[in-house]
Write a protein that holds these residues in place. Structure first.
Motif, PDB file in Angstrom:
ATOM      1  N   PHE A   6     -21.053  60.328  76.620  1.00 42.67           N
ATOM      2  CA  PHE A   6     -20.102  59.988  76.447  1.00 42.67           C
ATOM      3  C   PHE A   6     -20.015  59.919  75.062  1.00 42.67           C
ATOM      4  O   PHE A   6     -19.860  60.571  74.073  1.00 42.67           O
ATOM      5  CB  PHE A   6     -18.894  59.509  77.056  1.00 42.67           C
ATOM      6  CG  PHE A   6     -17.502  60.102  76.271  1.00 42.67           C
ATOM      7  CD1 PHE A   6     -16.722  60.536  76.544  1.00 42.67           C
ATOM      8  CD2 PHE A   6     -17.132  58.863  75.264  1.00 42.67           C
ATOM      9  CE1 PHE A   6     -15.495  60.448  75.728  1.00 42.67           C
ATOM     10  CE2 PHE A   6     -15.784  59.117  74.968  1.00 42.67           C
ATOM     11  CZ  PHE A   6     -14.744  60.284  75.184  1.00 42.67           C
ATOM     12  N   LEU A   7     -20.478  58.636  74.628  1.00 44.26           N
ATOM     13  CA  LEU A   7     -20.701  58.437  72.800  1.00 44.26           C
ATOM     14  C   LEU A   7     -21.561  59.028  72.024  1.00 44.26           C
ATOM     15  O   LEU A   7     -21.202  59.797  71.088  1.00 44.26           O
ATOM     16  CB  LEU A   7     -21.072  56.809  73.237  1.00 44.26           C
ATOM     17  CG  LEU A   7     -20.148  56.056  73.739  1.00 44.26           C
ATOM     18  CD1 LEU A   7     -20.674  54.623  73.937  1.00 44.26           C
ATOM     19  CD2 LEU A   7     -19.097  55.844  72.312  1.00 44.26           C
ATOM     20  N   LEU A  21     -19.866  62.615  71.550  1.00 39.54           N
ATOM     21  CA  LEU A  21     -18.360  62.234  70.490  1.00 39.54           C
ATOM     22  C   LEU A  21     -18.808  61.702  69.587  1.00 39.54           C
ATOM     23  O   LEU A  21     -19.028  62.761  68.498  1.00 39.54           O
ATOM     24  CB  LEU A  21     -17.759  61.430  71.302  1.00 39.54           C
ATOM     25  CG  LEU A  21     -16.826  60.361  70.054  1.00 39.54           C
ATOM     26  CD1 LEU A  21     -16.024  62.027  70.217  1.00 39.54           C
ATOM     27  CD2 LEU A  21     -16.027  59.511  70.483  1.00 39.54           C
ATOM     28  N   PHE A  22     -20.435  60.650  68.626  1.00 38.92           N
ATOM     29  CA  PHE A  22     -20.838  60.660  67.958  1.00 38.92           C
ATOM     30  C   PHE A  22     -21.316  62.238  67.861  1.00 38.92           C
ATOM     31  O   PHE A  22     -21.486  62.648  66.214  1.00 38.92           O
ATOM     32  CB  PHE A  22     -21.507  59.880  67.402  1.00 38.92           C
ATOM     33  CG  PHE A  22     -20.257  58.192  67.803  1.00 38.92           C
ATOM     34  CD1 PHE A  22     -19.821  58.102  66.519  1.00 38.92           C
ATOM     35  CD2 PHE A  22     -20.221  58.118  68.650  1.00 38.92           C
ATOM     36  CE1 PHE A  22     -18.646  56.821  66.649  1.00 38.92           C
ATOM     37  CE2 PHE A  22     -19.177  56.828  68.321  1.00 38.92           C
ATOM     38  CZ  PHE A  22     -18.502  56.219  67.337  1.00 38.92           C
ATOM     39  N   ILE A  51     -28.188  56.115  73.299  1.00 40.42           N
ATOM     40  CA  ILE A  51     -26.897  56.251  72.644  1.00 40.42           C
ATOM     41  C   ILE A  51     -27.864  57.278  71.627  1.00 40.42           C
ATOM     42  O   ILE A  51     -27.068  58.544  70.826  1.00 40.42           O
ATOM     43  CB  ILE A  51     -26.266  55.442  72.652  1.00 40.42           C
ATOM     44  CG1 ILE A  51     -25.053  55.606  73.873  1.00 40.42           C
ATOM     45  CG2 ILE A  51     -25.032  56.151  72.064  1.00 40.42           C
ATOM     46  CD1 ILE A  51     -24.042  53.903  73.556  1.00 40.42           C
ATOM     47  N   MET A  52     -28.055  56.356  70.765  1.00 41.43           N
ATOM     48  CA  MET A  52     -29.211  56.831  69.156  1.00 41.43           C
ATOM     49  C   MET A  52     -30.289  58.523  70.070  1.00 41.43           C
ATOM     50  O   MET A  52     -29.647  59.423  69.271  1.00 41.43           O
ATOM     51  CB  MET A  52     -29.401  55.712  68.983  1.00 41.43           C
ATOM     52  CG  MET A  52     -29.281  54.566  68.366  1.00 41.43           C
ATOM     53  SD  MET A  52     -27.433  55.050  67.218  1.00 41.43           S
ATOM     54  CE  MET A  52     -28.435  55.586  65.687  1.00 41.43           C
ATOM     55  N   PHE A  95      -8.820  59.787  76.643  1.00 46.00           N
ATOM     56  CA  PHE A  95      -9.718  59.591  75.489  1.00 46.00           C
ATOM     57  C   PHE A  95     -10.432  58.685  75.374  1.00 46.00           C
ATOM     58  O   PHE A  95     -11.030  58.064  74.713  1.00 46.00           O
ATOM     59  CB  PHE A  95      -9.831  60.767  74.440  1.00 46.00           C
ATOM     60  CG  PHE A  95     -10.308  60.730  73.720  1.00 46.00           C
ATOM     61  CD1 PHE A  95     -11.361  62.240  74.032  1.00 46.00           C
ATOM     62  CD2 PHE A  95     -11.123  59.600  72.548  1.00 46.00           C
ATOM     63  CE1 PHE A  95     -12.661  61.986  72.738  1.00 46.00           C
ATOM     64  CE2 PHE A  95     -12.016  60.690  71.297  1.00 46.00           C
ATOM     65  CZ  PHE A  95     -12.516  61.272  72.690  1.00 46.00           C
ATOM     66  N   PHE A 143     -12.993  56.175  75.830  1.00 49.05           N
ATOM     67  CA  PHE A 143     -14.375  55.360  75.138  1.00 49.05           C
ATOM     68  C   PHE A 143     -14.197  53.590  74.609  1.00 49.05           C
ATOM     69  O   PHE A 143     -15.182  53.542  74.739  1.00 49.05           O
ATOM     70  CB  PHE A 143     -13.300  56.308  73.096  1.00 49.05           C
ATOM     71  CG  PHE A 143     -14.067  55.142  72.645  1.00 49.05           C
ATOM     72  CD1 PHE A 143     -15.215  55.581  72.162  1.00 49.05           C
ATOM     73  CD2 PHE A 143     -13.373  54.468  71.304  1.00 49.05           C
ATOM     74  CE1 PHE A 143     -15.910  55.754  70.427  1.00 49.05           C
ATOM     75  CE2 PHE A 143     -14.410  54.086  69.789  1.00 49.05           C
ATOM     76  CZ  PHE A 143     -15.370  54.850  69.478  1.00 49.05           C
ATOM     77  N   SER A 156     -16.813  52.928  77.643  1.00 47.86           N
ATOM     78  CA  SER A 156     -18.178  53.491  76.564  1.00 47.86           C
ATOM     79  C   SER A 156     -18.056  52.023  76.025  1.00 47.86           C
ATOM     80  O   SER A 156     -20.003  52.379  76.622  1.00 47.86           O
ATOM     81  CB  SER A 156     -18.075  54.831  76.559  1.00 47.86           C
ATOM     82  OG  SER A 156     -17.361  56.052  77.552  1.00 47.86           O
ATOM     83  N   LEU A 161     -29.520  48.723  63.060  1.00 44.91           N
ATOM     84  CA  LEU A 161     -29.973  50.301  62.655  1.00 44.91           C
ATOM     85  C   LEU A 161     -31.113  51.242  62.150  1.00 44.91           C
ATOM     86  O   LEU A 161     -31.479  51.101  61.725  1.00 44.91           O
ATOM     87  CB  LEU A 161     -28.510  51.511  62.511  1.00 44.91           C
ATOM     88  CG  LEU A 161     -27.577  51.841  64.570  1.00 44.91           C
ATOM     89  CD1 LEU A 161     -27.116  52.663  64.349  1.00 44.91           C
ATOM     90  CD2 LEU A 161     -29.447  52.283  64.884  1.00 44.91           C
TER      91      LEU A 161
END
Lengths: 286, 296
Positions: free
Chosen positions: A96-97, A100-101, A158-159, B41, B45, B48, B62
């Protein structure tokens, strides 16, 4: 005329001269067929030799594989059901993430890479090549690298999904933006709309349904991808699966495989319904 | 004249009020959908974020990914370019061997899966088989083969057949048998039945009906699906090595696990070039098939 004749050898010979294709495959086609088939045979022999595949290993392996499959039954969770469900939740969260991103980054990049938005050839080519390079590296390889950077767990997955999806979706979006109907752009321009308004009122209504349906497809395929990313340490159900295979706990392996199959089927159905609702009827769109 | 205009005004008023009413109804309906979508949603979100272990610390960390990528850039100096590339690709000959292996794994897997998919696709087509149970059995076999990812098969086969290219070949073959079989049977279901009836009327048995009535119609579609699948399978073959199933992936796995940064970029570039080359060849082949000669 032919109907009155009796079918005899003479008639057949006559017809063979008139329409040779009905009796023989043309010479040229036969040659192509020969080349293709012999090419395939030669390549097969080369592959078997180069990959050192021989009947013994196959025979021995198949025996071992069926022994393993026998031990699959009956599938049990062995008291680990809550861990499995949590891991499946991780998988879904990753998908999902990631989607989405990936979508959020891909929309602006898609507009930048569309020729009819940014007319510069250099930007166009550089961005497209960049997307191609990123897409050329498999999600699993990105996941491996992010496991090195961010450590074990779903964040690496996710990344990895974000990176590959951004590039792939941006390419698809750019293509659909380039294919919009220009009459709507002219219409918006004729009312004196500025660039932002043209994008909002001429482009978005045309490309949004395509984008949304693509995103839903990508979500489906990302659920599949996310379920195996864990094999490389990037979290989710794949991690549990890998652990069970390593300790040879076959009933639980089979249980996890069944869980993955069911989840994928459910997600596919839900996403199909959403796609039908959203893409077909604009009134359901938020 | 005046009365007419007056009347027209009344109907217009009625119509506008009706329109307004209708519009408000639609808007209200739409607002409900909007709220439902937003709530669903937001729930997904938040769920998640929590379960996906996304923390501020990880996001702030990151830039480390950037440093990681920077590490993989090799040192190339203009005055000793040949030497530097030589160091960068010190294991180049081994990698080329593995790259060839990767292509051969994909080729063998595609070859096997085309044979299996060809055989199973006919009993898995509704219009070619009378027995419902055989049809369902074949369809389910294809579904199961397709639903399990290649990597899962690869893991299981590595266990049974030990490390090496063989488990990779089998894993890709099983998965793509499922995909190709489904595509093939869909092609079969869209053929014109006239040819099939024709062969049947001359007294042909089932195999003859398929071979002379169906195969000539479906072969061009089969070939173009096979080429697409071969392309996909080469991509898959580059990663099955990550679990020890042969090909270039095994080398990449070793390089990443041992933090051999320069080797990571070297192998990755080779994979990317292979994929680019593949896209190009596959496009050429398919164009030739569509526009040109009959190859088979």
């Amino acid at each position: 005329m032919i109907q009155t004749k009796n079918i005899n050898r003479d008639l057949i010979t006559e017809m063979e001269i008139l329409v040779p294709e009905a009796f023989h495959i043309p010479e040229k086609q036969r040659r192509y067929r020969f080349i293709t088939i012999s090419g395939i045979v030669i390549l097969t022999v080369i592959s078997l030799w180069k990959l050192q595949i021989n009947p013994f290993t196959i025979f021995f392996g198949i025996g071992k594989f069926f022994q393993m499959v026998m031990m699959f039954f009956p599938p049990t969770h062995g008291g680990w059901i809550s861990e499995f469900i949590y891991a499946m939740g991780e998988t879904l969260a990753m998908a999902f993430l990631g989607t989405l991103f990936g979508f959020l980054f891909a929309v602006p990049l898609g507009f930048l890479a569309a020729k009819n938005i940014i007319p510069s050839t250099i930007i166009h080519i550089v961005l497209r090549r960049f997307f191609d390079v990123i897409r050329g590296i498999n999600t699993l390889i990105w996941a491996l690298m992010f496991v090195n950077v961010a450590g074990l767990g779903p964040f690496a997955g996710i990344m990895a999904i974000i990176i590959t999806d951004t590039a792939t979706l941006a390419k698809l979006f750019a293509e659909s933006i380039e294919n919009v109907d220009t009459s709507q752009i002219d219409g918006a321009k004729s009312t004196g709309a500025g660039p932002i308004q043209i994008i909002r009122y001429a482009f978005i209504p045309q490309v949004l349904p395509i984008m949304l349906s693509n995103v839903l497809y990508f979500f489906e395929s990302n659920v599949r991808a996310a379920s195996i990313l864990g094999i490389l340490g990037a979290g989710g159900i794949g991690m549990q699966l890998y652990d069970r295979i390593r300790i040879m706990n076959w009933p639980q392996v089979f249980f996890i495989i069944i869980m993955i199959l069911i989840t994928v089927a459910v997600i596919d159905t839900i996403s199909k319904e959403i796609r039908k609702a959203i893409v077909a009827n604009p009134e359901y769109r938020p | 004249m005046q009365t007419q205009e007056y009347q027209w005004d009344i109907t217009l008023g009625l119509k506008t009020s009706l329109f307004e009413e209708q519009r408000n109804k639609q808007l209200a309906k739409r607002r409900i959908y909007t709220v439902v979508w937003i709530v669903l949603f937001a729930a997904a979100f938040l769920f998640s974020l929590v379960i996906g272990d996304v923390t501020m610390e990880k996001i702030l960390n990151l830039p480390a990914a950037w440093n990681y990528l920077k590490e993989t850039i090799p040192i190339l100096r203009m005055n000793s370019l040949g030497y530097d590339v030589g160091v960068w690709y010190a294991r180049g000959d081994i990698w080329v061997g593995h790259l060839v292996d990767t292509i051969l794994i994909a080729f063998l897997a595609t070859f096997l899966s085309v044979i299996f998919a060809f055989v199973i696709s006919f009993p898995a087509s509704r219009n070619l088989i009378r027995s419902t149970s055989v049809f369902f059995l074949c369809r389910r076999i294809l579904d199961i083969a397709r639903a399990v990812p290649e990597m899962v098969y690869a893991l299981l086969f590595v266990f049974a057949f030990s490390l090496g290219p063989l488990p990779g070949v089998l894993a890709i073959a099983v998965h793509s048998t499922g995909s190709l079989g489904k595509l093939f049977s869909e092609v079969n279901e869209n053929i014109s039945m006239e040819d099939v009836e024709g062969i049947k009327s001359t007294g042909g048995n089932w195999v003859q009906t398929i071979w002379f009535g169906v195969v000539p119609q479906v072969l061009p579609n089969y070939i173009s699906y096979t080429i697409l699948r071969l392309e996909w399978n080469i991509r898959a073959a580059t990663v099955v090595g990550l679990v020890g199933a042969g090909g270039i992936g095994m080398e990449l796995m070793t390089a990443i696990r041992q933090f051999q940064f320069k080797q990571i970029s070297a192998i990755t570039i080779m994979i990317i070039l292979l994929v680019f080359f593949l896209d190009w060849v596959s496009e050429k082949l398919r164009h030739q098939l569509i526009g040109g000669e009959k190859l088979i």
